[in-house]
Structures are given as C-alpha cells and as structure tokens.
Design an enzyme around this catalytic site. Structure first.
Site, mmCIF file in Angstrom:
data_model
loop_
_atom_site.group_PDB
_atom_site.id
_atom_site.type_symbol
_atom_site.label_atom_id
_atom_site.label_comp_id
_atom_site.label_asym_id
_atom_site.label_seq_id
_atom_site.Cartn_x
_atom_site.Cartn_y
_atom_site.Cartn_z
ATOM 1 N N GLY A 239 0.824 -1.203 0.000
ATOM 2 C CA GLY A 239 0.000 0.000 0.000
ATOM 3 C C GLY A 239 0.856 1.250 0.000
ATOM 4 O O GLY A 239 1.996 1.242 -0.459
ATOM 5 N N SER A 240 0.327 2.301 0.562
ATOM 6 C CA SER A 240 1.017 3.584 0.554
ATOM 7 C C SER A 240 2.101 3.634 1.619
ATOM 8 O O SER A 240 2.102 2.860 2.584
ATOM 9 C CB SER A 240 0.013 4.708 0.820
ATOM 10 O OG SER A 240 -0.488 4.616 2.144
ATOM 11 N N GLY A 244 2.445 2.200 5.547
ATOM 12 C CA GLY A 244 3.626 1.518 6.063
ATOM 13 C C GLY A 244 4.173 2.154 7.324
ATOM 14 O O GLY A 244 4.686 1.460 8.212
ATOM 15 N N GLU A 261 5.675 -3.381 1.145
ATOM 16 C CA GLU A 261 5.748 -3.016 -0.275
ATOM 17 C C GLU A 261 4.946 -1.729 -0.434
ATOM 18 O O GLU A 261 3.724 -1.753 -0.572
ATOM 19 C CB GLU A 261 5.155 -4.142 -1.146
ATOM 20 C CG GLU A 261 5.874 -5.479 -1.016
ATOM 21 C CD GLU A 261 7.241 -5.488 -1.668
ATOM 22 O OE1 GLU A 261 7.616 -4.483 -2.304
ATOM 23 O OE2 GLU A 261 7.946 -6.498 -1.547
ATOM 24 N N CYS A 295 2.274 0.184 -8.698
ATOM 25 C CA CYS A 295 3.356 0.716 -7.861
ATOM 26 C C CYS A 295 4.630 0.875 -8.691
ATOM 27 O O CYS A 295 5.506 1.672 -8.353
ATOM 28 C CB CYS A 295 3.601 -0.184 -6.653
ATOM 29 S SG CYS A 295 3.848 -1.915 -7.056
#
Length: 508
Positions: A239-240, A244, A261, A295
């Site tokens: 995700g963003s 994270g 990630e 991404c």
C-alpha cells in the site's frame, strides 16, 4: 452513457460460477463498486474484530499441524491450486477487470501471475535449502535449518487485487505457514473468488487442517486486528508509504516481522544511444498501463538533451492517440481510475505542475468513455523545467513528468533524489552506461532494468524496493526466507568437547 453489460448481473454470474456463497456478497454491510461504471455490484459481508481474532486463532491451530507436513506434500496443495486457477482463469480475470478496471489482457495477466507463482512455489517446496558450514572444532558439524514461521497476515491493495496475495500465499504455504488475508475495501469480490478457488484445491488435497487460508473483510479496524494480534508472526503489507509508517512500528513494537511493499516514484533514463522505437513502446506501457495505477508505473522520465526534440514529440503523439474506454466493451488500452479521489488527486498534481512551469499534454476527463459515476482520464505527459513539487511525490494516476538531462551522472542523481526506491530503468545501447546504472554508484532502487520499462516484473525475481518503499521482498529468488525461521545447529560427533575460539574451561 448507456452500458451494454449489466455489471451487477455479470458479477453475480461469475461469483456463483466460482463458488462464492451468496451470503458473502449479496446482502452484506459494505457496498462494492466497479470503477468501470461507478455502479454498485454487490454488498459484501464484513468481518467483525471478534470474528477476525477467532480466525487468527484458527490459523494458529492450523499452523501447529501444517508445519509438520513435509514441504513437498505442502507443495502438492499449491500445485492443485495452480490447476484450479488455470480452470478459472477467464472468469477470475474478468472479475479483476470488473472490480479493478484493468483492461482484459491485464486482468488475465494478473491471474497468470498467480499461476506462475504456484509453479515456482511447487518447485521451491523441494528446495528449502540450508547450508553446511565448516566448523573450527574437530569432530563437529555445523549447519542451518529452516522451519515454518507461523501465521502470515497479508494486506493487499486494489491495483493488484489477487496477484499480491498469491505471491505471499503460495510461498507461505510451502514454507509451512497459514495465511489470513485482508484485501482492499475497494476489491473484496476478487478476494472472495480467489478464496473459493483455493477451497476447491483444499477439497482435492483432502487432509489439510481447517483455517489454512482465510479472508477477513473490512476497514482499517480489521487491519489493525491482524497487525496487532500476537499470533500473527509476519505481516506482508502492500500500500502507501503512509500505511507503512503505521504498520511497521506496530509490528516492531511486538517484535513481529514485516514485509512492506509501499510507494514508488519510478524513473527512466533515455540515453543518446537508445533504440528509440523500443523505448517509445516501453515508456508508453510503463507510464499509461493500468491507467497509471501500478506501484511500478513509470512516473518520471529523463531524456538526454541531444535527443529530446526528436523523441518527446513522438511520445506526445502516443499520449494523444492512446485509446481510453470501457475495458469490458472496447479494445481501449487505458481503463478507468479506481474512484473519484484518484481523479481529484491527479488533477491537483497537474495544477501544481502547471504552476511550476509544466507544459501539459492530456490529463482531462474523458466523459464519453463512461457514465458520470466513472472516472476515465486521458493520460498526462508533463514537460517540466526541473524536478520539483509534485514530481517528487507519487501520484497514483497516469502522469508522466518529462525532463532533460546533460550527463549520466546528473540523470542518476536526479533519479535517486526521491524518497521512494522501487523501480528504475535505463534505455541505452552503451555497455558502459548500462553497467554504471546497475553498479553501486547507479540506481538505488530494488529493481533496476536495462532496455525494458519499470513495470512488468517476473515472479522469478524478488520484488520490492528500498528507502520509503519499505525494503520488503516478495515472490522469487530467496524471498521465501522471510516466511521461515532459521536455526543454526552444531553437532558434536566426537568424544571431546573443544570450545570455539580456543577457550578453555577445565573443571575437576
């Protein structure tokens, strides 16, 4: 605009065919929408925090049994899952298109990626190797062994609604770990479908413990249950960077593992010697594919000043001519943005770029592509005088910022001057330039490519990036080690007890 396909009926048909029970998606408390038209397609039943905790406890009980199953036997379950995915590829791929808005080839490609990681994991189930290590002590042998880690939590994003789960799940299962999956709230139906397909494989396998793979659905509250539960040994979160920053410290606080990630502000460098025809195709797909919602999407492009005037106009023509439309009813190459928020974020970034002197091609809404409730846009190419403002941040939309450079050292410095470090590429036929780019003084990203774009990673390589991308690695290479615990073993088969480093400790 009137659509030819009744998406609600089509979604119901696919879910029924794949074996997803109606109780999971017919009259639940969370609406699911398709970005293709913006209409509601289902009402999904969410998981309460109490249910989620019980499911995690069940996964832990499954772990106690699954860890004792020989790894090649565990691989057999993944092999059967791959077979079931092959049989369901067309339907699951179409559901990906409906729920995530991907064009059909990308929806099918995502399911193929699931199949490929199953094949990889099956082979891996016989290759969970440890080392034999030379001991300094006579009559001793040192080695390392790898053991199952525990319950693995997976948090996935909307843009790859099933592939990311499969990267983690196929590897985790052969490593001896059960999986509890929280999909994005924007793509719960593909998760339910993937779980139903997996349950077919479970039925054929026959003797797997209950709770080996489970799906929990809900908002961040459910994600927090997964992250904070003491019996979840590892969380793989996609995700963003903002997400994270929250997940990482919470896991670290209880000494659990994380595979993060996160964001990517990926760049490409076009050198004077580049094959410009090939480069044009690579840049076009990398920047416009998946409507810029990967991404690994190419977001910044540095073009050498000597070829800028010959290459960039060709790229602009590609942007002006690329087809944008309903992926279920047209052969368009660019489908919709996921929702209104994505569209508004794109427009905000474009306005900020204009204020800094950016020259914009595209970026406008394509209203004829779908109803008012859907958000189709023409990909934007923005020629920037320098790398500043929105160029330094990731906007999850099809915006490509194009800039000139004079020498390779400058281009590499510009590429690396962002917070994320996921993917990068260089287009050159000069061996020296390619090798510098791949060296320690070159790209600082987890993925560095030569003469291909930033997207389209294969499952055989470890996937992930550095800096604010999180440092996690999934999929191929030795990423499997993240899902296991390592033990170093020393065996004394002599009649003596020599100590290491020459230490003596003699007692009477």
């Amino acid at each position: 605009m009137k659509n030819k396909i009744d998406l609600k009926s089509e979604t119901a048909r696919i879910l029924d065919k794949l074996g997803v029970p109606e109780s999971a998606w017919r009259d639940g408390d969370m609406a699911s929408f398709s970005p293709v038209t913006g209409e509601q397609t289902a009402k999904v039943r969410t998981t309460s925090p109490e249910e989620a905790r019980r499911m995690i406890e069940a996964a832990h009980e499954a772990f106690k049994a699954w860890r004792l199953v020989p790894a090649p036997r565990r691989g057999e379950l993944v092999r059967l899952f791959g077979e079931e995915l092959r049989a369901a590829k067309e339907d699951l791929g179409r559901l990906v298109t409906i729920e995530a808005g991907k064009i059909p080839s990308e929806g099918l490609g995502e399911v193929q990626e699931m199949i490929d990681i199953c094949d990889f994991a099956v082979g891996l189930s016989r290759q969970l190797y440890g080392l034999t290590i030379a001991s300094e002590r006579p009559g001793h042998r040192m080695m390392e062994t790898w053991h199952p880690l525990g319950v693995v939590g997976v948090i996935s994003a909307f843009n790859f609604p099933v592939a990311v789960w499969s990267w983690n799940t196929a590897i985790a299962l052969v490593c001896g770990d059960p999986v509890v999956w929280k999909p994005s709230e924007k793509t719960p139906l593909t998760a339910l479908a993937a779980q139903a397909i997996f349950e077919r494989a479970l039925k054929r396998f026959g003797d797997a413990p209950a709770g080996l793979s489970q799906v929990i659905i809900g908002d961040r509250t459910i994600g927090e249950v997964l992250v904070d539960h003491p019996k979840v040994a590892l969380v793989s979160a996609t995700g963003s960077t903002r997400m994270g920053r929250e997940v990482g410290p919470r896991l670290a606080k209880r000494f659990a593992r994380s595979i993060l990630e996160l964001g990517g502000n990926n760049a490409g460098i076009v050198c004077p010697s580049a094959d410009l025809d090939m480069t044009l195709r690579a840049v076009a797909f990398g920047a416009m594919g998946t409507a810029g919602q990967r991404c690994t999407t190419l977001r910044r492009l540095f073009v050498h000043e000597s070829i800028y005037e010959s290459f960039v106009p060709r790229l602009i023509r590609a942007y002006e001519n690329v087809t944008v439309g309903n992926p279920l009813e047209t052969k368009a190459l660019v489908g919709p943005l996921i929702d209104k928020a994505a569209f508004e974020g794109m427009q905000k970034a474009i306005e900020e770029a204009k204020a800094l002197g950016g020259k914009v091609t595209g970026g406008q809404r394509v209203t004829e592509a779908g109803p008012e409730t859907a958000y189709y846009v023409r990909p934007a190419l923005v020629e920037m005088p320098s790398q500043a403002g929105p160029v330094l941040e990731e906007t999850f939309a099809p915006i490509l910022y194009v800039m000139k450079y004079r020498d390779l050292e400058e281009a590499i410095e510009l590429q690396n001057a962002v917070k994320a470090g996921l993917s990068s590429s260089i287009f050159t036929l000069n061996m020296r330039e390619a090798e510098i780019f791949l060296s320690a003084a070159g790209s600082d990203c987890g993925i560095a490519n030569v003469n291909i774009g930033t997207s389209g990673a294969e499952i055989g390589g470890a996937f992930g990036g550095e800096k604010e991308t999180g440092g996690g690695r999934e999929s191929g290479s030795d990423a499997w080690k993240g899902y296991m615990r390592r033990a170093t073993n020393t065996i004394n088969y002599s009649t003596q007890l020599p100590l290491a480093q020459g230490v003596t400790f003699d007692i009477e």
